[in-house]
Design an enzyme around this catalytic site. Structure first.
Site, PDB file in Angstrom:
ATOM      1  N   LEU A 404      55.566   1.729 129.726  1.00 27.67           N
ATOM      2  CA  LEU A 404      54.610   2.305 128.511  1.00 27.67           C
ATOM      3  C   LEU A 404      55.566   2.746 127.326  1.00 27.67           C
ATOM      4  O   LEU A 404      55.598   4.029 127.334  1.00 27.67           O
ATOM      5  CB  LEU A 404      53.689   3.222 129.183  1.00 27.67           C
ATOM      6  CG  LEU A 404      52.347   3.028 128.570  1.00 27.67           C
ATOM      7  CD1 LEU A 404      51.339   3.940 129.577  1.00 27.67           C
ATOM      8  CD2 LEU A 404      52.135   3.629 127.249  1.00 27.67           C
ATOM      9  N   GLU A 406      56.198   1.306 123.575  1.00 35.24           N
ATOM     10  CA  GLU A 406      56.066   0.213 122.661  1.00 35.24           C
ATOM     11  C   GLU A 406      57.340   0.126 121.749  1.00 35.24           C
ATOM     12  O   GLU A 406      57.659  -0.864 121.297  1.00 35.24           O
ATOM     13  CB  GLU A 406      54.768   0.253 121.715  1.00 35.24           C
ATOM     14  CG  GLU A 406      53.662   0.101 122.296  1.00 35.24           C
ATOM     15  CD  GLU A 406      53.068   1.178 123.344  1.00 35.24           C
ATOM     16  OE1 GLU A 406      53.766   2.145 123.748  1.00 35.24           O
ATOM     17  OE2 GLU A 406      52.004   0.721 123.955  1.00 35.24           O
ATOM     18  N   GLN A 428      48.925  -3.928 123.995  1.00 30.45           N
ATOM     19  CA  GLN A 428      47.923  -4.256 124.683  1.00 30.45           C
ATOM     20  C   GLN A 428      46.608  -3.725 123.885  1.00 30.45           C
ATOM     21  O   GLN A 428      45.737  -4.566 124.000  1.00 30.45           O
ATOM     22  CB  GLN A 428      47.855  -2.918 125.875  1.00 30.45           C
ATOM     23  CG  GLN A 428      46.996  -3.296 127.057  1.00 30.45           C
ATOM     24  CD  GLN A 428      47.233  -2.242 128.279  1.00 30.45           C
ATOM     25  OE1 GLN A 428      47.242  -1.224 128.389  1.00 30.45           O
ATOM     26  NE2 GLN A 428      47.740  -2.928 129.176  1.00 30.45           N
ATOM     27  N   ALA A 430      45.678  -3.331 119.441  1.00 34.13           N
ATOM     28  CA  ALA A 430      46.418  -3.367 118.362  1.00 34.13           C
ATOM     29  C   ALA A 430      46.603  -1.681 117.967  1.00 34.13           C
ATOM     30  O   ALA A 430      47.768  -1.405 117.179  1.00 34.13           O
ATOM     31  CB  ALA A 430      45.752  -3.999 117.135  1.00 34.13           C
ATOM     32  N   PHE A 432      47.818   0.635 119.538  1.00 37.87           N
ATOM     33  CA  PHE A 432      48.826   1.099 120.053  1.00 37.87           C
ATOM     34  C   PHE A 432      50.000   0.844 119.224  1.00 37.87           C
ATOM     35  O   PHE A 432      51.263   1.459 119.443  1.00 37.87           O
ATOM     36  CB  PHE A 432      49.177   0.873 121.605  1.00 37.87           C
ATOM     37  CG  PHE A 432      47.795   1.405 122.253  1.00 37.87           C
ATOM     38  CD1 PHE A 432      47.065   2.401 121.850  1.00 37.87           C
ATOM     39  CD2 PHE A 432      47.450   0.500 123.506  1.00 37.87           C
ATOM     40  CE1 PHE A 432      45.851   2.866 122.513  1.00 37.87           C
ATOM     41  CE2 PHE A 432      46.026   0.910 123.970  1.00 37.87           C
ATOM     42  CZ  PHE A 432      45.326   2.188 123.588  1.00 37.87           C
ATOM     43  N   HIS A 473      40.582   2.054 120.242  1.00 40.72           N
ATOM     44  CA  HIS A 473      40.682   0.467 120.784  1.00 40.72           C
ATOM     45  C   HIS A 473      39.779  -0.405 119.854  1.00 40.72           C
ATOM     46  O   HIS A 473      39.443  -1.290 120.358  1.00 40.72           O
ATOM     47  CB  HIS A 473      40.044   0.688 122.174  1.00 40.72           C
ATOM     48  CG  HIS A 473      40.781   1.602 123.206  1.00 40.72           C
ATOM     49  ND1 HIS A 473      40.652   2.667 123.272  1.00 40.72           N
ATOM     50  CD2 HIS A 473      41.789   0.686 124.081  1.00 40.72           C
ATOM     51  CE1 HIS A 473      41.632   3.247 124.196  1.00 40.72           C
ATOM     52  NE2 HIS A 473      42.161   2.011 124.785  1.00 40.72           N
TER      53      HIS A 473
END
Ligand code: TPP
Length: 667
Positions: A404, A406, A428, A430, A432, A473
């Site tokens: 995990l 990015e 996973q 956008a 993030f 999210h």
């Protein structure tokens, strides 16, 4: 200071001395030139040369190094001509970055050096990507990245080391622990006894060495290199040293206790080695004098060439052109490109998500050097199941679950690009992307303009709301990237474009942000040609011909506008689907404005700072005489995206589309 000769012969020992002395003498000259106001500032590596020189000597010349701001010794040991380095520092056209970058913030492919961005930590994960390339090709090579003690406090340090450990990558990480990060002493930087202790937490080997002892650095790094290749693992080396000058000259050294300078002057890497060579009878005082005199003469002659640069010629066209790597000719649409499964026939009713998956699969078949990375994308198939079955088909090497992290993965993607790989990273969600933002904005986007290296990377961004997923999210963040020269931003609305734009994104040598609206995945179906085809990047399409009012939009907005037109046959909407947000298709925008003279800009993103603002300004500047009313913007509310479906419905621009159409029709 104890020097151990080991297997080194006299020529090698003297060669190390020459390599060590060269950056010191250059910097001593630079200090004089700085005082004379003849060169611009840099960050001094005086006192730390043994690390850069010893480490570079321990590697093969075609192994990538990611140096930092104090590492002149890396650049000189890779035999960069001093005259060209001077040109670089002068900002000259014929330096390494056409005058676009400062001191050591540049790279050179021919020397396998990837220069830093100012942010320090992002250097580290690039080395992960290079090492991954070596691993996938089964090459006996390492990559090497530098960090200072200060840089180890950045999240990028943790992410890069952890990823290298988890993926068993042959990377050497070197910490130059020089006591200070600007004015901050190490006591205010970390609490472990040695930074090398952290390696244990990553499941990695490490060692602490005397960074001022050239033979210790060289010998250790040679051994570490062999270990990394043999074991296919990373290694952390902490080199203890000291910064003998200010952070840079203008900062001074008042905050450093004087005794420290005295203690470390005793440990000077060059004076000590020089003395030892003399004691061992390997160099005489006269020979040393001769080497120094040769270097002085060489510096003067190189300086003359360096200062003899023609004044920079400002060429706006070239400045704009160099932001992007040249794109090979796009494939013709409709499956006319060669390759597997080409027929060009259209099939009705393919879901958006299946079209996207097809584009990804065909690209994996087309590009044997394409690597996919993302959280849970391997066995699990990704949060949205887009890569389901891929790992079975293409193998774990090319379809990679990531930790995990990015930022490290975007950095690794750039590293893969240095070695000629293409890569995709799946965010996973956008949302993030915020934790990988720096790497995208500052590394991927700027590298081609800075020193001509492309970043052949596609970042897939499952985006948007309407699914009751709340503030983290559901966001639309495409505008952040549209504001960044060097990126391309695509945003398909139909299954046909989802496939074609994804294929085009992989064929494009530049970093492409590929936005895919989650709500469209399974709710939208449409005709999709079979086989391998591109939807060209930078070309909009007319989604519906109309006479009364033009809606310029993209993504979910296209479907909202089509739905509205269907439900309101009395108003003839002309709908332009932008498809690409960077670069924009101004020709198509102009034509769409002229078509009706009334323009409504529609997007799911929030209003202030959204793309509609940019479009509105462009239309006002270039199409004013064609307008029969004000350019209106219909966007989502300027709030975070709410969770409750009723609140979200009210938040989304769609809720206000009708009233905007009516308002504009009234003109
Ligand atoms: C993200 C970020 N924050 C702050 C800075 C400003 N800055 C530049 S160098 C530096 C100190 C770095 O210390 P260290 O990593 O120990 O390297 P050194 O300069 O000692 O070689 C700082 C704070 C920066 N460049 N980037």
């Amino acid at each position: 200071m104890e020097f151990l000769r080991r297997d080194l012969n006299p020529e090698q020992l003297v060669d190390l001395y020459r390599r060590l002395l060269w950056p010191r003498m250059i910097e001593e000259k630079m200090l004089v030139l700085l005082r004379q106001g003849r060169i611009s500032k840099w960050f001094s590596g005086i006192g730390q040369e043994a690390i850069a020189v010893g480490a570079t000597m321990a590697l093969q010349p075609d192994e990538w190094i990611m140096p930092l701001h104090r590492n002149l010794g890396v650049f000189t040991t890779r035999d960069m001509p001093l005259s060209r380095l001077f040109k670089q520092w002068q900002g000259a056209q014929d330096g390494y970055s056409k005058g676009r970058e400062r001191s050591f913030h540049f790279g050179a492919r021919e020397h396998h050096i990837c220069g830093m961005i100012s942010h320090l930590g992002p250097q580290l994960a690039i080395a992960d990507g290079v090492a991954l390339a070596h691993k996938l090709r089964k090459e006996d090579k390492v990559s090497l990245a530098f960090t200072g003690d200060g840089g180890t406090s950045e999240g990028d340090f943790h992410e890069a080391l952890n990823t290298a450990a988890v993926w068993d990558l042959p990377v050497i990480f070197i910490i130059e622990n020089n006591g200070y990060g600007l004015s901050t002493p190490v006591s205010e930087q970390y609490r472990c006894a040695q930074l090398a202790d952290r390696a244990r937490g990553y499941g990695m080997e490490s060692v602490v060495i005397d960074g001022n002892n050239i033979l210790e650095v060289y010998d250790t790094l040679r051994g570490v290199r062999e270990y990394c290749i043999r074991e296919q693992k990373p290694y952390l080396v902490e080199c203890m040293t000291f910064r003998m000058r200010g952070h840079e000259e203008a900062y001074g050294t008042k905050y450093v206790p004087k005794e420290l300078f005295e203690q470390w002057a005793e440990k000077d890497p060059i004076a000590n080695y020089e003395r030892w060579l003399q004691q061992e009878g390997l160099l005489t005082a006269a020979a040393i004098e001769e080497i120094r005199n040769d270097y002085k003469t060489k510096i003067e002659s190189e300086l003359r060439i360096g200062f003899d640069s023609a004044p920079i010629v400002v060429d706006t066209e070239l400045e704009l052109k160099d932001v992007y790597a040249a794109h090979p000719q796009p494939l013709p649409k409709g499956g006319k490109g060669e390759g597997p499964g080409v027929s060009g026939e259209e099939r009705p009713g393919v879901r958006f998500i299946d079209a996207l998956k097809e584009g990804l699969q065909l690209s994996m078949e087309r590009h044997a050097n394409l690597v996919l990375m993302g959280q849970d994308i391997a066995g699990y198939g990704g949060a949205f199941k887009i890569t389901e079955g891929f790992v079975e088909r293409f193998g774990k090497g090319r379809v990679r679950n990531t930790p995990l992290c990015e930022s490290a993965i975007v950095g690794a993607a750039l590293g893969l690009s240095l070695e000629g790989f293409k890569s995709m990273m799946e965010m996973q969600f956008a949302d993030f992307v915020t934790v990988g933002f720096n790497q995208i904005i500052n590394n991927l986007a700027k590298i081609h303009y800075r020193w001509g290296q492309n970043a052949d990377v596609v970042i897939r961004m499952p985006t948007g709301g309407g699914v009751g997923a709340g503030p983290f999210h559901s966001q639309s963040n495409e505008a952040w990237f549209v504001h960044t020269p060097g990126l391309k931003v695509v945003y398909p609305a139909t299954p046909e474009d989802a496939k074609g734009l994804l294929i085009a994104a992989f064929n494009d040598p530049n970093p492409v942000l590929y936005f895919e609206h989650k709500a469209l995945y399974r709710s939208v179906s449409g005709p999709v040609p079979e086989g391998y085809y591109e939807t060209p990047i930078g070309k909009a399409r007319v989604a519906r011909e109309g006479e009364d009012l033009t809606v310029i939009t993209y993504g979910s907005g296209v479907h909202w506008a089509l739905e509205y037109a269907e439900a309101n046959p009395g108003i003839s909407l002309h709908i332009l689907d932008l498809r690409t947000l960077l670069p924009l298709d101004y020709e198509a925008i102009r034509a769409a404005v002229i078509k009706t003279g009334k323009v409504l800009l529609l997007h799911e993103d929030t209003l202030v700072g959204g793309i509609a603002g940019e479009l509105s300004a462009w239309i006002a500047e270039h199409c004013f005489e064609h307008l029969d009313g004000p350019v209106l913007r219909c966007a989502s509310l300027d709030t975070p995206v709410p969770f409750n479906l009723e609140l979200e419905k009210n938040f989304l621009a769609k809720a206000r589309l009708g009233s905007y159409v009516e308002k504009l029709m009234a003109y």
